[in-house]
Design a protein around this motif. Structure first.
Motif, PDB file in Angstrom:
ATOM      1  N   ALA A 198       0.833  -1.204   0.000  1.00 53.46           N
ATOM      2  CA  ALA A 198       0.000   0.000   0.000  1.00 53.46           C
ATOM      3  C   ALA A 198       0.870   1.257   0.000  1.00 53.46           C
ATOM      4  CB  ALA A 198      -0.918  -0.004   1.229  1.00 53.46           C
ATOM      5  N   ARG A 199       1.906   1.231   0.822  1.00 50.68           N
ATOM      6  CA  ARG A 199       2.743   2.428   0.925  1.00 50.68           C
ATOM      7  C   ARG A 199       3.492   2.676  -0.369  1.00 50.68           C
ATOM      8  NH1 ARG A 199       4.787   3.460   6.985  1.00 50.68           N
ATOM      9  NH2 ARG A 199       4.924   5.509   6.044  1.00 50.68           N
ATOM     10  N   ALA A 201       2.519   2.096  -3.249  1.00 48.44           N
ATOM     11  CA  ALA A 201       1.574   2.616  -4.240  1.00 48.44           C
ATOM     12  C   ALA A 201       1.003   3.970  -3.827  1.00 48.44           C
ATOM     13  CB  ALA A 201       0.440   1.603  -4.439  1.00 48.44           C
ATOM     14  N   ARG A 203      -0.900   4.531  -1.341  1.00 44.64           N
ATOM     15  CA  ARG A 203      -2.233   4.388  -0.727  1.00 44.64           C
ATOM     16  C   ARG A 203      -2.049   4.482   0.788  1.00 44.64           C
ATOM     17  NH1 ARG A 203      -3.521  -0.649  -1.471  1.00 44.64           N
ATOM     18  NH2 ARG A 203      -2.041  -1.375  -3.029  1.00 44.64           N
ATOM     19  N   SER A 205      -4.262   6.217   3.148  1.00 42.53           N
ATOM     20  CA  SER A 205      -5.409   6.698   3.930  1.00 42.53           C
ATOM     21  C   SER A 205      -5.752   5.732   5.062  1.00 42.53           C
ATOM     22  CB  SER A 205      -6.628   6.835   3.022  1.00 42.53           C
ATOM     23  OG  SER A 205      -7.109   5.539   2.684  1.00 42.53           O
ATOM     24  N   ARG A 207      -8.494   4.178   5.348  1.00 39.84           N
ATOM     25  CA  ARG A 207      -9.096   3.001   4.703  1.00 39.84           C
ATOM     26  C   ARG A 207      -8.033   2.011   4.238  1.00 39.84           C
ATOM     27  NH1 ARG A 207     -14.435   2.127   5.355  1.00 39.84           N
ATOM     28  NH2 ARG A 207     -14.941   4.031   6.446  1.00 39.84           N
ATOM     29  N   ASP A 208      -6.945   2.582   3.689  1.00 40.73           N
ATOM     30  CA  ASP A 208      -5.856   1.715   3.219  1.00 40.73           C
ATOM     31  C   ASP A 208      -5.207   0.980   4.390  1.00 40.73           C
ATOM     32  OD1 ASP A 208      -6.177   2.496   0.507  1.00 40.73           O
ATOM     33  OD2 ASP A 208      -5.080   4.352   0.933  1.00 40.73           O
ATOM     34  N   SER A 212      -5.013  -3.143   5.107  1.00 42.11           N
ATOM     35  CA  SER A 212      -3.725  -3.827   5.203  1.00 42.11           C
ATOM     36  C   SER A 212      -3.681  -4.830   6.354  1.00 42.11           C
ATOM     37  CB  SER A 212      -2.594  -2.796   5.373  1.00 42.11           C
ATOM     38  OG  SER A 212      -2.566  -2.283   6.700  1.00 42.11           O
ATOM     39  N   ASP A 328      -0.529  10.517   5.894  1.00 32.93           N
ATOM     40  CA  ASP A 328      -0.067   9.127   5.976  1.00 32.93           C
ATOM     41  C   ASP A 328      -0.591   8.484   7.255  1.00 32.93           C
ATOM     42  OD1 ASP A 328       1.195   6.715   6.068  1.00 32.93           O
ATOM     43  OD2 ASP A 328       3.230   7.512   5.820  1.00 32.93           O
TER      44      ASP A 328
END
Ligand code: ZN
Length: 453
Positions: A198-199, A201, A203, A205, A207-208, A212, A328
């Motif tokens: 995720a990081r 990319a 992403r 938030s 939600r992200d 994860s 972040d």
């Protein structure tokens, strides 16, 4: 005529057997008589008319972070907040204090800090990491209630995650020493892998972050811990289970003879993933908040008696560590500050809203905790010979939790602004009032409690 130190008069006394109107008499810090309209005089009489008298809450899972990170919480503030929430005893985790509680010397340092400042009684967890397998015996001799291990990254550099061999050998040692092993059960491979992806990319938030740490990460780790516990004969306690499927895995293993208990936290019962948008990092935790359907599964299993205890996992940090991450969400420090609210939330959302019996509330917050960690019969029940640790609550009082009501250091609770029903009016520790009508006692006086040999 008997002479007591204290009589709590006319309350509705809650035991695991039910509720009855009774007086509670105390001498030398212990309960010496329970019954209607007790004869005899006392140095102090407390009128509990209109109130319920519960065994004081025992919080099995707090991080007070002292010595070393007192700016995050501390024994003075943490135990005052606990007392305000009806608690008279906590089981304090081996991290995030510095040094972490990994041997006799660090145990002694933490004990000394607590004896200076703690208002409530306290028991200490020791750590189980790859670095201290040879120290478990000395920690047991110090009186730890058990050993806490992380199956994923703890976020604390000097408290490494336990690999499978560490867990296996640590559980074998714990079984021999007669202590519980508690695990933070999330798969490091799954959570670290998904977080890195995720990081990379961008992403970042809330939600992200939630995505994860999926439920399967919890299930995989619980399954592995149960297998190791069954193989070693170790008593296993799974902290902060966030999903009904996690609870069910443990129940299946228990039916096969594995000695396992399950803890959940108020935040998995009263908050959900959608709340993170509103509350931000005050509601960041691991495992993360789940969706509403998962939350209701946990409630159903709690009401069905499949969960052994409810603990706060109070783990605060200064506001700048929670907020300083900008967009972040992964970089914000996790941990929910809820040590003051467990009993109030269970009364409002469990008892009043869902019909949970008060005896069940007492079991989940006191009696089961003391029994599991070797602290009964001294702690955890309103019974003859037990320590006079009592919480007096106005069960029907409705109020909105205000930040000013909170006594912990940073008062960044996700429950501020929440409508509650059921308020702690007074907390008594070994016969002494340590909190009454919004004010905690200024003195310390908390003592180390160790498990029965
Ligand atoms: Zn924790």
């Amino acid at each position: 005529m008997a002479l007591y130190d204290l009589i709590v008069r006319g309350g509705r006394v809650v035991t695991t057997a039910g509720v009855e109107r009774a007086d509670v008499a105390v001498a030398d810090g212990q309960i010496v008589a329970v019954g209607p309209e007790l004869e005899g005089r006392a140095g102090e009489e407390v009128d509990a008319g209109g109130l319920h008298v519960l065994p004081a809450l025992i919080d099995a899972h707090v991080h007070f972070n002292e010595p070393g990170r007192t700016a995050w919480e501390g024994w003075a503030t943490g135990t005052r907040a606990l007392a305000a929430g009806g608690g008279a005893l906590c089981l304090e985790m081996p991290l995030n204090a510095s040094p972490p509680t990994l041997d006799a010397a660090s145990f002694a340092a933490k004990r000394a800090a607590a004896e200076v400042a703690a208002l409530t009684d306290f028991a200490l967890w020791g750590g189980l990491t790859p670095a201290n397998l040879d120290r478990l015996e000395e920690l047991a001799a110090c009186g730890v209630v058990g050993f806490k291990a992380f199956m994923s990254n703890s976020g604390i550099a000097d408290f490494a995650a336990a690999d499978d061999l560490t867990l296996f050998e640590g559980m074998r040692a714990a079984a021999r020493l007669g202590r519980v092993v508690a695990v933070h059960a999330e798969s490091d491979a799954i959570t670290a892998g998904l977080a890195a992806r995720a990081r990379a990319a961008g992403r970042l938030s809330a939600r992200d972050y939630l995505a994860s740490r999926p439920v399967i990460a919890e299930l995989e780790a619980i399954g592995r811990a149960l297998l190791l516990a069954g193989e070693t004969g170790c008593a296993l306690h799974i902290v902060h289970v966030s999903s009904g499927r996690g609870v069910a895995l443990a129940a299946e293993a228990r039916a096969r003879g594995v000695d396992v208990t399950v803890e959940t936290c108020p935040h998995y019962l009263v908050l959900e993933g959608d709340d993170v948008d509103r509350l931000g990092a005050a509601a960041k935790c691991a495992p993360p908040l789940r969706d509403a359907a998962t939350r209701e599964e946990v409630w159903a299993l709690l009401l069905a008696g499949q969960i052994d205890l409810v603990a706060s996992d109070h783990s605060p940090a200064p506001a700048e560590m929670k907020a300083g991450a900008g967009a972040d969400f992964f970089a914000a420090w996790g941990g929910i500050a809820g040590v003051q609210s467990t009993l109030a939330l269970l009364l409002a959302e469990g008892h009043h809203r869902r019909g949970m019996a008060l005896a069940a509330v007492a079991a989940l917050t006191a009696t089961n905790v003391a029994a599991r960690f070797g602290l009964a019969p001294r702690k955890g029940a309103i019974a003859l010979g037990a320590d006079a640790d009592l919480a007096l609550a106005a069960l029907d009082e409705r109020y909105t939790l205000r930040r000013d009501d909170l006594l912990d250091r940073h008062r960044l609770s996700p429950y501020v602004g929440r409508e509650l029903r059921g308020r702690v009016r007074r907390t008594i520790r070994r016969g002494q009032t340590i909190f009454a009508n919004g004010v905690a006692a200024p003195d310390a006086g908390g003592r180390l409690v160790v498990p029965r040999a």
